[in-house]
Write a protein that holds these residues in place. Structure first.
Motif, PDB file in Angstrom:
ATOM      1  N   MET B  19     -19.094  -3.883 -21.337  1.00 42.43           N
ATOM      2  CA  MET B  19     -19.637  -5.155 -20.844  1.00 42.43           C
ATOM      3  C   MET B  19     -18.590  -6.059 -20.192  1.00 42.43           C
ATOM      4  SD  MET B  19     -22.759  -4.873 -21.406  1.00 42.43           S
ATOM      5  CE  MET B  19     -23.447  -6.473 -21.069  1.00 42.43           C
ATOM      6  N   ALA B  22     -17.656  -5.453 -16.628  1.00 41.64           N
ATOM      7  CA  ALA B  22     -18.792  -5.780 -15.747  1.00 41.64           C
ATOM      8  C   ALA B  22     -18.879  -7.286 -15.513  1.00 41.64           C
ATOM      9  CB  ALA B  22     -20.087  -5.259 -16.356  1.00 41.64           C
ATOM     10  N   PHE B  23     -18.673  -8.061 -16.585  1.00 40.07           N
ATOM     11  CA  PHE B  23     -18.688  -9.526 -16.438  1.00 40.07           C
ATOM     12  C   PHE B  23     -17.535  -9.968 -15.532  1.00 40.07           C
ATOM     13  CE2 PHE B  23     -21.478  -9.886 -20.198  1.00 40.07           C
ATOM     14  CZ  PHE B  23     -22.352 -10.827 -19.695  1.00 40.07           C
ATOM     15  N   GLU B  25     -16.031  -8.200 -13.209  1.00 40.90           N
ATOM     16  CA  GLU B  25     -16.330  -7.801 -11.823  1.00 40.90           C
ATOM     17  C   GLU B  25     -17.313  -8.778 -11.176  1.00 40.90           C
ATOM     18  OE1 GLU B  25     -18.189  -3.974  -9.607  1.00 40.90           O
ATOM     19  OE2 GLU B  25     -17.174  -3.569 -11.490  1.00 40.90           O
ATOM     20  N   LYS B  26     -18.285  -9.184 -11.957  1.00 40.88           N
ATOM     21  CA  LYS B  26     -19.301 -10.121 -11.455  1.00 40.88           C
ATOM     22  C   LYS B  26     -18.641 -11.471 -11.104  1.00 40.88           C
ATOM     23  CE  LYS B  26     -23.617 -11.993 -11.640  1.00 40.88           C
ATOM     24  NZ  LYS B  26     -24.563 -11.746 -10.613  1.00 40.88           N
TER      25      LYS B  26
END
Lengths: 399, 132
Positions: B19, B22-23, B25-26
């Motif tokens: 997770m 991904a956070f 990268e966002k």
């Protein structure tokens, strides 16, 4: 159901509002009584405007991101259109523009131009083909910026009748849909008709399920599929068979307590069952209760991941957390193939390892099947409650 | 009980291992978009004054240095890949590129993906105008 609705509502809001949502404050310039905006899931894809008493007092729409291909001098212009309760334009405002700021200012200050749409209805604007005849003229010195706004508003209003409108699309059954309904009926026969005469055909049905439903169609129920439907819409017109199939697979365990999909239909489950029968008995590994307890948490963590990925639009492919896309070899990513391979390998040693300790879709179906008796609140209900509270919190926080 | 706690911690760590990147990268994606938007506005202001865009191909750091020097940026933007102010004219960690045509009448801003040569976002004055 509530969680699905919350996800759907969140994504409707994102779709309607884009990256720069319209705020109630912006709308108060035209409608001072604005209290709340609510996304319209219909083809207009705008926002209903409500006052404090909850009465609908108007409608608002922005031209971006829908009209992002319409550009002025150096990019698109995001316009806000506000309608009154009678569907007549109260005003237009430029929210943002990629064009040169001085040109944008010229357009904004030209009140005659900015009020060109006032008093017209959505349908009237959508019907305009000759802007000159409709007395909408470009702003001198900022022609391209003003033209872009005019065209964006026109495009945005016509969009409701375009490819995004679902009205008029016909339901189309193809052979794949009939095969899926056949697979569904077959699963029901074996789940509800326990006579030996019927059950002796279970092996040929399983072979068909693996070959046709799994390898040929590859339409296995998966989080990536379900979340896609929840976030956008159920593609009833394009794949009616799959929609009927999925709806039945969720409804059957709820109403009959029969795990039709997991037990009889899912090709991945069938494959694991075959492996379990093929492997020598001595290979069977008995897990200790602690490992079992931890294993059962894996699908819970995966469902939590699905929830967060959906709400935050995180760059994680949900197909990679389940093995089901690997049934269509062409479209499978590395993560999917790894989950597929490891799951089947484990099934050699631990009966139905993936189904028990890895499958979030299976957990969801099982949760529906084993709904509690009306007066008891069990551990899984607590888990469900945590998910519900998390979804409500995310839905509220990300507003 | 001890096994369960240790196992649960491992499970949580693995889950966070999926997770958190991904956070991150966002968040980076949002910051890169913001940078592109700021640079684009500055380029438009530059064009209003100079009638042309900057004339040569250059790195993001060089471009930001040029735009900042000319007063076209409200404030020097942060480098999204380091989250620190851009080191102009040469930042070793910079995945932004600026290109223009021979006459400097068009421009292309390219943000590449960190650690690969893939184009992450592209903004140009002729085709890709919006990041939304």
């Amino acid at each position: 159901m509530i969680i699905a609705w919350l996800i759907r509502d969140h994504h409707t809001r994102l779709r309607v509002q884009g990256d720069r949502p319209i705020t109630a404050y912006e709308v108060t310039v035209f409608l001072p009584d604005t209290h709340k905006l609510k996304p319209d899931v219909g083809p207009r894809a705008g926002l209903f405007i409500f006052d404090k008493s909850g009465e609908k007092i108007g409608y608002a729409a922005r031209t971006m991101p829908h009209a992002k291909e319409i550009t002025g001098y150096s990019g698109p212009t995001d316009g806000l259109i506000v309608f009154d309760a009678q569907d007549k334009v109260l005003g237009v405002k430029i929210r943002d523009s990629y064009d040169t700021p001085s040109h944008v200012e010229d357009v904004t200050l030209d009140l005659l131009f900015m009020e060109s749409w006032n008093g017209r209805t959505w349908e009237e604007i959508a019907a305009i083909t000759d802007f000159g005849a409709a007395n909408i003229y470009a702003v001198s010195g900022a022609t391209r910026t003003s033209d872009a706004l005019v065209e964006s508003i026109s495009f945005r209003t016509q969009m409701a009748k375009g490819p995004n409108a679902t009205v008029g699309q016909k339901v189309k059954f193809r052979w794949q849909d009939f095969v899926l309904i056949g697979v569904l009926l077959g699963g029901c026969i074996f789940a509800f008709w326990k006579s030996k005469r019927v059950q002796k055909f279970r092996l040929p049905y399983s072979v068909l399920s693996v070959g046709v439903f799994g390898i040929l169609l590859g339409d296995l129920l998966a989080q990536s599929l379900l979340i896609g439907w929840i976030e956008s819409r159920v593609p009833w017109e394009a794949t009616p068979g799959l929609v009927i199939f999925a709806a039945a697979m969720f409804a059957l365990p709820f109403f009959t307590k029969q795990p039709v999909y997991c037990q009889f239909v899912c090709p991945h489950g069938i494959l694991q069952r075959w492996l379990m029968k093929l492997r020598p008995a001595k290979w069977m590994t008995k897990l200790n209760p602690d490992i079992k307890w931890l294993g059962r948490l894996i699908p819970v963590f995966l469902l939590l991941l699905v929830l967060l990925v959906s709400f935050f639009r995180l760059p994680i492919g949900l197909a990679g957390i389940e093995p089901f896309d690997a049934w269509l070899i062409k479209s499978a990513g590395i993560a999917t193939i790894v989950v597929f391979g490891v799951g089947l390998l484990l099934a050699f040693f631990i009966p139905m390892a993936y189904c028990k300790y890895g499958c979030p879709t299976g957990l969801l179906l099982e949760f529906i099947r084993r709904r509690s008796a009306p007066n008891s609140f069990q551990r899984k209900d607590w888990v469900g409650l945590v998910f519900l509270i998390s979804a409500i919190a995310l839905h509220t926080l990300l507003k | 009980m001890k096994t369960r706690i240790i196992g649960l911690l491992i499970l949580v760590a693995l889950w966070l291992g999926i997770m958190l990147p991904a956070f991150s990268e966002k968040r980076l994606d949002g910051q890169v978009k913001e940078l592109l938007r700021e640079v684009q506005t500055a380029l438009q202001n530059y064009h209003v004054d100079e009638e042309l865009y900057p004339k040569s191909k250059m790195s993001g750091a060089e471009l930001i240095g040029l735009l900042d020097e000319g007063g076209y940026l409200e404030a020097p933007p942060l480098n999204p890949w380091t989250t620190e102010p851009y080191q102009t004219p040469d930042d070793p960690i910079d995945f932004l590129e600026y290109e223009t045509d021979e006459l400097a009448e068009t421009y292309t801003l390219i943000a590449r993906t960190k650690d690969s040569d893939e184009v992450h976002h592209i903004l140009d004055s002729t085709a890709h105008h919006s990041l939304e």
